[in-house]
Design a protein around this motif. Structure first.
Motif, short mmCIF file in Angstrom:
data_model
loop_
_atom_site.label_atom_id
_atom_site.label_comp_id
_atom_site.label_asym_id
_atom_site.label_seq_id
_atom_site.Cartn_x
_atom_site.Cartn_y
_atom_site.Cartn_z
N ASP A 1 -19.17 24.94 58.06
CA ASP A 1 -18.46 23.45 58.39
C ASP A 1 -18.30 23.43 59.76
N LEU A 2 -18.26 24.32 60.57
CA LEU A 2 -17.98 24.07 62.12
C LEU A 2 -19.31 23.59 62.54
N MET A 3 -20.41 24.52 62.04
CA MET A 3 -21.79 24.13 62.80
C MET A 3 -22.22 22.47 62.26
N ASN B 1 -13.80 21.12 72.95
CA ASN B 1 -14.05 22.43 73.15
C ASN B 1 -12.88 23.22 72.80
N VAL B 2 -11.62 22.73 72.62
CA VAL B 2 -10.47 23.53 72.36
C VAL B 2 -10.64 23.62 70.88
N LEU B 3 -10.92 22.56 70.23
CA LEU B 3 -10.98 22.29 68.56
C LEU B 3 -12.06 23.45 68.21
N VAL B 4 -13.22 23.20 68.66
CA VAL B 4 -14.42 24.22 68.24
C VAL B 4 -14.01 25.90 68.38
N TYR B 5 -13.10 26.07 69.54
CA TYR B 5 -12.93 27.59 69.90
C TYR B 5 -11.89 28.03 68.88
N ILE B 6 -11.01 27.15 68.51
CA ILE B 6 -9.87 27.40 67.51
C ILE B 6 -10.35 28.08 66.27
N LYS B 7 -11.27 26.81 65.70
CA LYS B 7 -11.65 26.92 64.25
C LYS B 7 -12.88 28.23 64.36
N ARG B 8 -13.37 28.43 65.42
CA ARG B 8 -14.40 29.65 65.33
C ARG B 8 -13.56 30.91 65.46
N ARG B 9 -12.53 31.20 66.17
CA ARG B 9 -11.60 32.20 66.27
C ARG B 9 -10.99 32.25 64.90
N LEU B 10 -10.54 31.25 64.09
CA LEU B 10 -9.84 31.34 62.81
C LEU B 10 -10.88 32.07 61.89
N ALA B 11 -12.20 31.48 61.94
CA ALA B 11 -13.04 32.22 60.96
C ALA B 11 -13.24 33.61 61.44
N MET B 12 -13.31 33.91 62.59
CA MET B 12 -13.35 35.33 62.89
C MET B 12 -12.54 36.21 62.43
#
Length: 504
Positions: free
Chosen positions: A246-248, A218-229
């Motif tokens: 890539d995340l999806m 969950n932490v890794l997905v959250y970080i990558k998503r916020r970096l994309a934003m």
């Protein structure tokens, strides 16, 4: 002489007959309104009389043949007023706090921030945090109500080791710019990937390691998503799209984050409508939960094919083409899902900063969608004009009462209460209420006429002579101006000419 020959029985019969006729009309109008959702008299006047008089009803679309199959299949088993995390929520430090500094207003409610605190504890903590000192500190930090206490605890955790969740908290709340937030998220990504790799190797060694691996995921997905934003906000849209794709692909089962909504917004910014359609084809499915982003983006794509040449006057003369009909049906579908969005897209209501949580089909979701997608509607020529001409026609198509629904499950009656908890107080924003279908004028007029004539019939039956006197006095008063005009005309015109006119 005619009035003097009338008997009280005539007045009783007249008022009784009028009351009976108006009552029958009222019953028919009410039955037609309950069945079709509109007044028969108004429909006849709009459909047949107004075109003869040269008027155009631009807001009434043609009738469309729609099935109720989707309504049965799209019913949700979740709670009606389930609150969802806003997929496009802003950064507290770099965006929400900046608004507070400028205006002195708090854009987030306590209820909204409390929900975020619960989300953080769910996603970023686990039962084994006591084994690592930094995670133990962060577990307490997520429960802190004071922002400064949370930030201090994050710095304390970073003094012990590189803690990904501590970087997340600082990026969200302490960073005052998106550039600074991106820098902190990159540091969080480095620490989060290391924890994820270690927990991935141990995830099958026991329940404790499984929960730890789930937390690290969950932490890794959250970080990558916020970096994309962050990349999207800094103008690197293509890079953001690649990161989201890539995340999806890497975590296809984590649909609770609704990353596809971020992807749709970024693709619309690139005007890559073919890819937008491909994403919609995957996620706009009967079995998946709907959202305003999905429904209104589908409507935008269909409106884009016809909006540049759409004219309500021309459409009323020749009727809607197949493509225009598809666009109108898509708009009706979107408006039925969330009826609050059009007023924000058409700028009939002012926008505010979206909350961190939204209520699907509610005012909070409408604000969150319009805040990010209004520019995409403006970019498509004529799309807002088509929306303006057709969106109100949705409420004439939904069966009455409105709780029945048409294409979706019934509209929840608790959305207004939940939105009042999520959105700022009425000091600078008024919560939208679902448009209630009001009784047509002719039904109200017929009901009043029926009641009035029934009362006259009763009074005439009880007091026939007195009501006869009142009727004569009323008619005399009504015709007094006409008699006055006739007397003036007689005095002006010659008697011989007036005699010839009366003979004619």
């Amino acid at each position: 002489m005619f009035l003097n020959t009338l008997t009280p029985k005539f007045y009783v019969a007249l008022t009784g007959t009028s009351s009976l006729i108006s009552g029958l009309i009222l019953i028919f109008e009410w039955w037609y309104f309950r069945k079709y959702g509109t007044s028969f008299i108004e429909q006849v006047s709009v459909s047949h009389l107004r075109p003869l008089l040269g008027g155009v009803d631009s807001s009434s679309p043609n009738n469309s043949n729609t099935s109720n199959g989707e309504a049965d299949s799209s019913r949700q088993s979740v709670s009606e007023c389930k609150v969802w995390r806003n997929p496009l929520n802003l950064f507290r430090g770099a965006e929400y706090n900046r608004y507070t500094w400028v205006t002195g207003r708090e854009p987030l409610t306590y209820y909204d921030m409390n929900l975020s605190a619960q989300d953080h504890q769910t996603f970023f903590t686990c039962d084994s945090d006591h084994l690592r000192p930094a995670d133990a500190i962060m577990q307490k930090a997520w429960r802190e109500r004071n922002p400064q206490a949370r930030i201090s605890a994050a710095h304390e955790a970073l003094e012990l080791e590189d803690c990904a969740t501590a970087y997340i908290l600082l990026a969200e709340e302490e960073a005052t710019t998106i550039v600074e937030a991106e820098r902190l998220f990159k540091q969080a990504l480095k620490a989060g990937e290391g924890c994820y790799r270690r927990s991935q190797q141990l995830q099958h060694h026991g329940t404790q390691y499984e929960t730890q691996h789930r937390r690290d995921t969950n932490v890794l997905v959250y970080i990558k998503r916020r970096l994309a934003m962050c990349s999207r906000k800094l103008g690197r849209t293509r890079e953001a799209v690649k990161m989201m794709r890539d995340l999806m692909k890497e975590f296809p089962l984590l649909s609770m984050f609704n990353i596809h909504e971020n992807l749709l917004e970024s693709l619309l910014e690139l005007q890559n409508y073919a890819d937008v359609q491909a994403v919609l084809a995957k996620y706009d499915d009967i079995s998946l939960p709907k959202s305003a982003t999905i429904c209104y983006t589908a409507a935008l794509l269909k409106a884009r094919a016809v909006s540049d040449k759409f004219s309500p006057e021309a459409a009323s003369r020749r009727g809607l083409s197949t493509a225009e009909m598809n666009a109108v049906e898509a708009i009706h579908r979107a408006v039925e899902f969330n009826p609050h969005v059009p007023k924000y897209l058409l700028e009939m209501k002012s926008l505010i900063l979206p909350p961190e949580h939204i209520l699907k089909r509610g005012d909070s979701e409408a604000i969150a969608y319009a805040f990010f997608h209004l520019q995409h509607w403006k970019r498509v020529e004529g799309a807002l004009n088509l929306l303006h001409c057709t969106w109100e026609g949705t409420f004439r198509m939904i069966p009455y009462p409105l709780e029945k629904g048409h294409l979706f499950y019934p509209y929840p009656i608790c959305t207004e209460t939940a939105d009042r908890e999520l959105l700022p107080k009425a000091v600078f924003h008024e919560v939208s209420v679902y448009p209630k279908k009001e009784l047509p004028f002719f039904i109200l007029f017929t009901a009043g006429l029926c009641s009035f004539t029934a009362m006259l019939a009763l009074l005439t039956h009880q007091f026939p002579e007195l009501m006869g006197v009142f009727a004569k006095a009323f008619l005399s008063t009504l015709f007094a101006p006409l008699n006055f005009i006739m007397e003036k005309v007689e005095s002006i015109l010659p008697s011989s000419l007036w005699h010839q006119l009366t003979r004619i």
